[in-house]
Write an enzyme that holds these catalytic residues in place. Structure first.
Site, short mmCIF file in Angstrom:
data_model
loop_
_atom_site.label_atom_id
_atom_site.label_comp_id
_atom_site.label_asym_id
_atom_site.label_seq_id
_atom_site.Cartn_x
_atom_site.Cartn_y
_atom_site.Cartn_z
N CYS A 30 72.34 76.30 34.88
CA CYS A 30 70.97 76.42 35.40
C CYS A 30 70.25 75.08 35.53
O CYS A 30 69.25 74.98 36.23
CB CYS A 30 70.15 77.36 34.53
SG CYS A 30 70.84 79.01 34.46
N HIS A 46 62.70 75.94 36.30
CA HIS A 46 63.80 76.89 36.48
C HIS A 46 63.25 78.28 36.15
O HIS A 46 62.56 78.47 35.17
CB HIS A 46 64.96 76.52 35.55
CG HIS A 46 65.97 77.62 35.44
ND1 HIS A 46 66.51 78.23 36.55
CD2 HIS A 46 66.53 78.23 34.36
CE1 HIS A 46 67.36 79.18 36.16
NE2 HIS A 46 67.38 79.20 34.84
N ASN A 56 66.77 85.33 38.16
CA ASN A 56 67.31 84.04 37.72
C ASN A 56 68.49 83.66 38.62
O ASN A 56 69.56 84.26 38.52
CB ASN A 56 67.76 84.14 36.26
CG ASN A 56 68.30 82.83 35.71
OD1 ASN A 56 68.64 81.92 36.47
ND2 ASN A 56 68.41 82.74 34.40
O1 UT7 Z 1 68.85 80.54 32.84
C1 UT7 Z 1 69.52 80.07 31.70
C2 UT7 Z 1 68.70 80.18 30.49
N1 UT7 Z 1 68.51 81.56 30.16
C3 UT7 Z 1 67.38 81.91 29.60
O2 UT7 Z 1 66.50 81.10 29.45
C4 UT7 Z 1 67.24 83.33 29.10
C5 UT7 Z 1 66.57 83.32 27.74
N2 UT7 Z 1 66.41 84.64 27.15
C6 UT7 Z 1 65.58 85.57 27.64
O3 UT7 Z 1 64.99 85.40 28.70
C7 UT7 Z 1 65.34 86.83 26.81
O4 UT7 Z 1 65.91 86.64 25.53
C8 UT7 Z 1 65.94 88.11 27.45
C9 UT7 Z 1 65.11 88.53 28.67
C10 UT7 Z 1 67.37 87.87 27.83
C11 UT7 Z 1 65.88 89.27 26.43
O5 UT7 Z 1 64.57 89.45 25.94
P1 UT7 Z 1 64.32 89.57 24.37
O6 UT7 Z 1 62.88 89.89 24.19
O7 UT7 Z 1 64.85 88.34 23.71
O8 UT7 Z 1 65.15 90.86 23.97
P2 UT7 Z 1 66.37 90.97 22.96
O9 UT7 Z 1 67.59 90.34 23.50
O10 UT7 Z 1 65.90 90.55 21.62
O11 UT7 Z 1 66.58 92.54 22.95
C12 UT7 Z 1 65.59 93.43 22.45
C13 UT7 Z 1 66.09 94.86 22.56
C14 UT7 Z 1 67.48 95.05 21.96
O12 UT7 Z 1 67.50 96.29 21.31
P3 UT7 Z 1 67.40 96.37 19.69
O13 UT7 Z 1 68.55 95.55 19.19
O14 UT7 Z 1 66.05 95.76 19.38
O15 UT7 Z 1 67.49 97.83 19.44
C15 UT7 Z 1 68.37 95.12 23.18
O16 UT7 Z 1 69.53 95.89 22.97
O17 UT7 Z 1 66.18 95.26 23.93
C16 UT7 Z 1 67.48 95.79 24.19
N3 UT7 Z 1 67.84 95.51 25.57
C17 UT7 Z 1 67.46 96.26 26.61
N4 UT7 Z 1 66.75 97.40 26.68
C18 UT7 Z 1 66.52 97.90 27.91
C19 UT7 Z 1 68.55 94.46 26.04
N5 UT7 Z 1 68.65 94.52 27.37
C20 UT7 Z 1 67.97 95.64 27.76
C21 UT7 Z 1 67.71 96.20 29.01
N6 UT7 Z 1 66.98 97.34 29.03
N7 UT7 Z 1 68.14 95.66 30.16
#
Ligand code: UT7
Length: 324
Positions: A114, A251, A281
């Site tokens: 990225c 980005h 993204n």
């Molecule tokens: O471009 C390169 C660099 N990349 C980035 O900068 C991405 C950085 N990370 C992020 O943008 C965020 O961490 C995400 C958007 C990927 C995820 O958001 P988050 O608030 O960090 O969520 P999380 O990964 O902590 O997941 C929270 C919950 C989990 O469930 P539990 O374990 O709390 O029960 C996941 O299983 O959300 C669940 N989950 C979803 N639920 C519904 C994960 N993906 C989904 C989904 N729909 N698509």
């Protein structure tokens, strides 16, 4: 007077097919509400099966080329930032060079995920400032839909396809930030963090491309901290304060990262170019696509001071201060 790499023209290309959060609700266990709240994404563009990264890159490159008023022989080189090349080799860059009938000169791909566009821009700037090239077409192009695991809801809702392009031209300019052009670039990587975001395959390991695997929460934490550090470094190096920046062009990974970076800088969100809501993204393509969109609709004007920043797999990160 020093040579500056100025933006001659920009171009962009987004595939026709739009995939909405509602479409994704039918494909994996997710909701529009979750995707919107956690990432800010509402829809994204997905390339057709027979459309390759080079096809996207050629369309964006052609748009920038046509807007420049240049002849093919005026371009000395092509640098493409991509993580999703059509083939292991040759590069996407040589396909762009051939399609636009650019005569022999340098052409290669840069792979910094990225952060790829910032790395490619810095590379072009160095070639131009040292006099080895006068004009370079720099493209960020990705078909991330081909390395996404469409059964993995944690990643498939985030990544998308597209391409953006900028032609940089060497011109003499004043030795201060009043001049148009690239003023500084700042590149970083920390390979110890490579297991936070990777593909579970590759040419010399599995003989496949693999799929994206990401520890989102961890990457998020590093993204906010690294991006703030690297934009501050750009401000300090140029002896300016954030209020002198007209546009932050980040980005586009997640609206919450954009908001956190803007807050740390004390910039209001109306100085941040935001496309993540309708582009998703697009990795190396996201900055040039955002820049092109904002220049095309008149938000970014010639003479505006832009701060570009990115962070991605590797982990890699970087920034650039550019007077448009
Ligand atoms: O471009 C390169 C660099 N990349 C980035 O900068 C991405 C950085 N990370 C992020 O943008 C965020 O961490 C995400 C958007 C990927 C995820 O958001 P988050 O608030 O960090 O969520 P999380 O990964 O902590 O997941 C929270 C919950 C989990 O469930 P539990 O374990 O709390 O029960 C996941 O299983 O959300 C669940 N989950 C979803 N639920 C519904 C994960 N993906 C989904 C989904 N729909 N698509």
């Amino acid at each position: 007077m020093p040579i500056k790499s100025i933006v001659k023209s920009t171009g962009g290309y987004l595939p026709e097919k739009i995939l909405t959060n509602q479409d994704l609700e039918k494909m994996v266990d997710t909701t529009d509400e979750w995707i919107t709240q956690r990432s800010g994404i509402k829809s994204r563009h997905i390339a057709a099966d027979d459309q390759t990264t080079a096809d996207l890159a050629i369309s964006a490159g052609r748009a920038a080329f046509e807007a420049s008023g240049l002849a093919p022989s005026d371009i000395d080189g092509v640098i493409v930032a991509t993580t999703t090349p059509d083939q292991t080799f040759p590069s996407v860059a040589v396909k762009v060079q051939a399609a636009l009938e650019i005569p022999a000169g340098l052409a290669f791909d840069v792979q910094a995920v990225c952060s790829g566009f910032v790395y490619a821009l810095a590379t072009a700037d160095n070639f131009i400032r040292c006099g080895q090239a006068r004009r370079i077409l720099v493209i960020g192009a990705e078909k991330l839909s081909s390395i996404v695991d469409w059964n993995d809801r944690t990643t498939c809702v985030l990544f998308a396809d597209g391409a953006g392009a900028i032609i940089f031209e060497g011109q003499e300019g004043a030795d201060d930030i009043s001049a148009r052009g690239i003023h500084s670039t700042h590149l970083y990587a920390d390979g110890r963090l490579r297991d936070l975001l990777y593909t579970n395959g590759g040419t010399s390991s599995t003989r496949t491309a693999g799929h994206i695997v990401m520890q989102g929460r961890e990457v998020f934490k590093y993204a906010v901290s690294f991006m703030a550090d690297v934009v501050n470094e750009a401000l300090e190096e140029n002896n300016i304060t954030a209020d002198q920046v007209d546009w932050l062009v980040p980005h586009q990974a997640n609206i919450r990262i954009l908001e956190a970076t803007a807050k740390k800088l004390g910039l209001s969100m109306d100085k941040v170019v935001m496309t993540v809501d309708h582009h998703g993204n697009t990795s190396a393509a996201s900055i040039p696509l955002a820049l092109h969109e904002a220049a095309a609709d008149g938000r970014i004007k010639q003479g505006d001071l832009l701060l570009l920043e990115a962070m991605g797999g590797g982990l890699t990160w970087g920034s650039a201060l550019v007077r448009f």
